[in-house]
Design a protein around this motif. Sequence first.
Motif, PDB file in Angstrom:
ATOM      1  N   LEU A 329       0.897  -1.155   0.124  1.00 53.55           N
ATOM      2  CA  LEU A 329      -0.283   0.015   0.117  1.00 53.55           C
ATOM      3  C   LEU A 329       0.867   1.160   0.113  1.00 53.55           C
ATOM      4  CD1 LEU A 329      -0.203   1.549   3.233  1.00 53.55           C
ATOM      5  CD2 LEU A 329      -1.286  -0.458   3.687  1.00 53.55           C
ATOM      6  N   GLY A 330       0.346   2.308  -0.381  1.00 54.49           N
ATOM      7  CA  GLY A 330       1.116   3.600  -0.543  1.00 54.49           C
ATOM      8  C   GLY A 330       0.121   4.796  -0.112  1.00 54.49           C
ATOM      9  N   LEU A 331       0.554   5.754   0.625  1.00 47.82           N
ATOM     10  CA  LEU A 331       0.023   6.804   1.139  1.00 47.82           C
ATOM     11  C   LEU A 331       1.049   8.159   1.312  1.00 47.82           C
ATOM     12  CD1 LEU A 331      -2.922   7.831   2.370  1.00 47.82           C
ATOM     13  CD2 LEU A 331      -1.829   7.291   4.366  1.00 47.82           C
ATOM     14  N   ALA A 348       7.675  18.789   2.644  1.00 48.57           N
ATOM     15  CA  ALA A 348       7.757  17.987   1.277  1.00 48.57           C
ATOM     16  C   ALA A 348       6.609  16.730   1.545  1.00 48.57           C
ATOM     17  CB  ALA A 348       9.015  17.328   1.238  1.00 48.57           C
ATOM     18  N   GLU A 349       6.065  16.217   0.577  1.00 45.34           N
ATOM     19  CA  GLU A 349       5.287  15.326   0.662  1.00 45.34           C
ATOM     20  C   GLU A 349       5.992  14.026  -0.012  1.00 45.34           C
ATOM     21  OE1 GLU A 349       0.883  16.772  -0.245  1.00 45.34           O
ATOM     22  OE2 GLU A 349       2.343  17.251  -1.686  1.00 45.34           O
ATOM     23  N   ASP A 350       6.239  12.982   0.939  1.00 37.48           N
ATOM     24  CA  ASP A 350       6.742  11.830   0.649  1.00 37.48           C
ATOM     25  C   ASP A 350       5.777  10.689   0.261  1.00 37.48           C
ATOM     26  OD1 ASP A 350       9.328  13.134   1.017  1.00 37.48           O
ATOM     27  OD2 ASP A 350       9.753  12.254   2.753  1.00 37.48           O
ATOM     28  N   MET A 351       6.107   9.348  -0.338  1.00 34.04           N
ATOM     29  CA  MET A 351       5.033   8.814  -0.582  1.00 34.04           C
ATOM     30  C   MET A 351       5.471   7.440   0.379  1.00 34.04           C
ATOM     31  SD  MET A 351       2.343   7.964  -1.986  1.00 34.04           S
ATOM     32  CE  MET A 351       2.297   9.296  -3.266  1.00 34.04           C
ATOM     33  N   LEU A 367       9.417   6.818  -1.284  1.00 32.23           N
ATOM     34  CA  LEU A 367       9.961   7.727  -2.454  1.00 32.23           C
ATOM     35  C   LEU A 367       9.919   9.080  -1.753  1.00 32.23           C
ATOM     36  CD1 LEU A 367       8.601   5.831  -5.458  1.00 32.23           C
ATOM     37  CD2 LEU A 367      10.946   5.485  -4.251  1.00 32.23           C
ATOM     38  N   THR A 368      11.014   9.847  -1.960  1.00 38.80           N
ATOM     39  CA  THR A 368      10.789  11.231  -1.363  1.00 38.80           C
ATOM     40  C   THR A 368      10.638  12.221  -2.360  1.00 38.80           C
ATOM     41  OG1 THR A 368      13.219  11.475  -1.511  1.00 38.80           O
ATOM     42  CG2 THR A 368      12.549  10.402   0.427  1.00 38.80           C
ATOM     43  N   ALA A 369      10.040  13.284  -2.168  1.00 33.68           N
ATOM     44  CA  ALA A 369       9.894  14.741  -2.847  1.00 33.68           C
ATOM     45  C   ALA A 369      10.918  15.530  -2.653  1.00 33.68           C
ATOM     46  CB  ALA A 369       8.487  15.052  -2.752  1.00 33.68           C
ATOM     47  N   THR A 370      11.251  16.383  -3.739  1.00 36.14           N
ATOM     48  CA  THR A 370      12.097  17.353  -3.565  1.00 36.14           C
ATOM     49  C   THR A 370      11.422  18.531  -2.617  1.00 36.14           C
ATOM     50  OG1 THR A 370      13.391  16.798  -5.737  1.00 36.14           O
ATOM     51  CG2 THR A 370      13.563  19.061  -4.684  1.00 36.14           C
ATOM     52  N   PRO A 371      11.873  18.992  -1.436  1.00 27.71           N
ATOM     53  CA  PRO A 371      11.613  20.076  -0.706  1.00 27.71           C
ATOM     54  C   PRO A 371      11.652  21.448  -1.221  1.00 27.71           C
ATOM     55  CG  PRO A 371      13.390  19.196   0.215  1.00 27.71           C
ATOM     56  CD  PRO A 371      13.445  18.573  -0.723  1.00 27.71           C
ATOM     57  N   SER A 372      11.243  21.701  -2.281  1.00 25.92           N
ATOM     58  CA  SER A 372      11.402  22.876  -3.082  1.00 25.92           C
ATOM     59  C   SER A 372      10.317  23.882  -3.021  1.00 25.92           C
ATOM     60  CB  SER A 372      11.707  22.790  -4.570  1.00 25.92           C
ATOM     61  OG  SER A 372      10.786  22.148  -5.264  1.00 25.92           O
ATOM     62  N   PHE A 400       4.963   3.869  -9.004  1.00 30.53           N
ATOM     63  CA  PHE A 400       5.451   5.490  -8.954  1.00 30.53           C
ATOM     64  C   PHE A 400       4.816   5.973  -7.837  1.00 30.53           C
ATOM     65  CE2 PHE A 400       5.246   3.477 -13.521  1.00 30.53           C
ATOM     66  CZ  PHE A 400       6.305   3.942 -14.027  1.00 30.53           C
ATOM     67  N   ALA A 401       5.545   7.227  -7.780  1.00 36.14           N
ATOM     68  CA  ALA A 401       4.808   8.183  -6.737  1.00 36.14           C
ATOM     69  C   ALA A 401       4.627   9.475  -7.406  1.00 36.14           C
ATOM     70  CB  ALA A 401       5.449   8.101  -5.436  1.00 36.14           C
TER      71      ALA A 401
END
Length: 433
Positions: A329-331, A348-351, A367-372, A400-401
């Motif tokens: 599962l992913g959230l 940042a929004e990570d998955m 999976l991490t998002a770039t905190p921009s 994918f995220a």
Amino acid sequence: EAIAEGQADIVIGTQLVVYTPLFFNWNADDPLDALPGMSRWEPGQEAPRWRRIATGRQVFLPAPMRRAGPTAVEAMHTVSRCDLAQAELSCTATVVLGPASRTFFVSQNAVYVWVNYTWQRQEQAGYLYRIPLDGSRPGAAQVRGGPIDQFSFHPNAADSTIDVLAASRSAGDEMWAPEFAGGRPALLRLPTSRFGDGSRAPRASDYHWLPGGENSNIGHNRFVNGRLLYSLFSWRDRARSTRLVVAPLDRGPPTIFDMPEGVDRIEQIGQDALVVGSADGAAFTTIDLINDTPALGSRFTQPGARESESRSHAFFYRADSADGADGILGLPILRNVQAADGRNWLTAEDMLFLRRQSRALSDFGRLTATPSGRPDDGCQASCTDWYGNARPIFLRGRVFALMGYELVEGDESGDSIREVRRVNYAPAPAPQE
């Protein structure tokens, strides 16, 4: 001319189904201009060229409302159907008239629209419309109270009923109205044969009263594996006083669990349910529904985190076994990151991914998002972000995220997911004036 307020669409087979509530413009010269229309864009065209896709024959009004007169009608609830398989797009529409407060639900063969009067007129009966997707005549049945949101509906083909969680205090699913739904809850099990011209009054035997009193607040709800799950909470102490009710559809005794982290989300995973809450961190708790008596199952906590996207499509569970006891599962969850200046913080929004094996949850990484931060694109794509903003995607054996304007692919072949590649498709920043 009519004023549209909110819209939702879904694809069923090759049909695009669009629901739109329309409010009358009483200053219009021709009342028929309020009917839904369609305009085909052509090069050089500066303004829409509307063509009606419904006539007066596609407008339905329940018999009691017709006898009550025009003051009983507050809005048009329009369901448009477009065949995506045709070489040239064509659409038709059905219109039902009624109160403005509404909650809609789309099944495989019909659209259900529950309308009731707003807070000041809630003593009046509401109506539940059934609009078939084959274009045949709609039907209506009188109802009381109202659903919380779309998850309050369950089309029960086996019993030929539409099952609905109804609360005595409800004003439909427009904007923030579900946040204030509450009162005494009941499970309505309405036979589809009961839909007609709306003259039939609801029967007491159609409603099964459930735990919760007139002062209750009702939160998230979901139908899973023959049960109705919903949360009861207090606005004064929502995180610590939330109870989860699990009620069987056969009117058997309900089971109640205390959920100390609250209930922010209820999802189905295989034959069971998953409850996500947040207090000091994100808490994932499975509700085992494979036996006659529901039970609390596996539990996983992620300290210092909370889900970043509350809409339903932010969550996805991919079952890897026939019974759903194994899967991933992913959230999306929020993460705070210190900025380069050392003084400010970025979000940042990570998955977050969890693996489920033999019904037990475990960490599978993220999976991490770039905190921009969110780019200011001058509303080229969205005034803040993409609709839904973040969601996991499982497609043809790949993971994918989608996180804001980034799409990240992950490799799940190891003990935890790892990043393979990413693409950032943010539009150019808006020009400064």
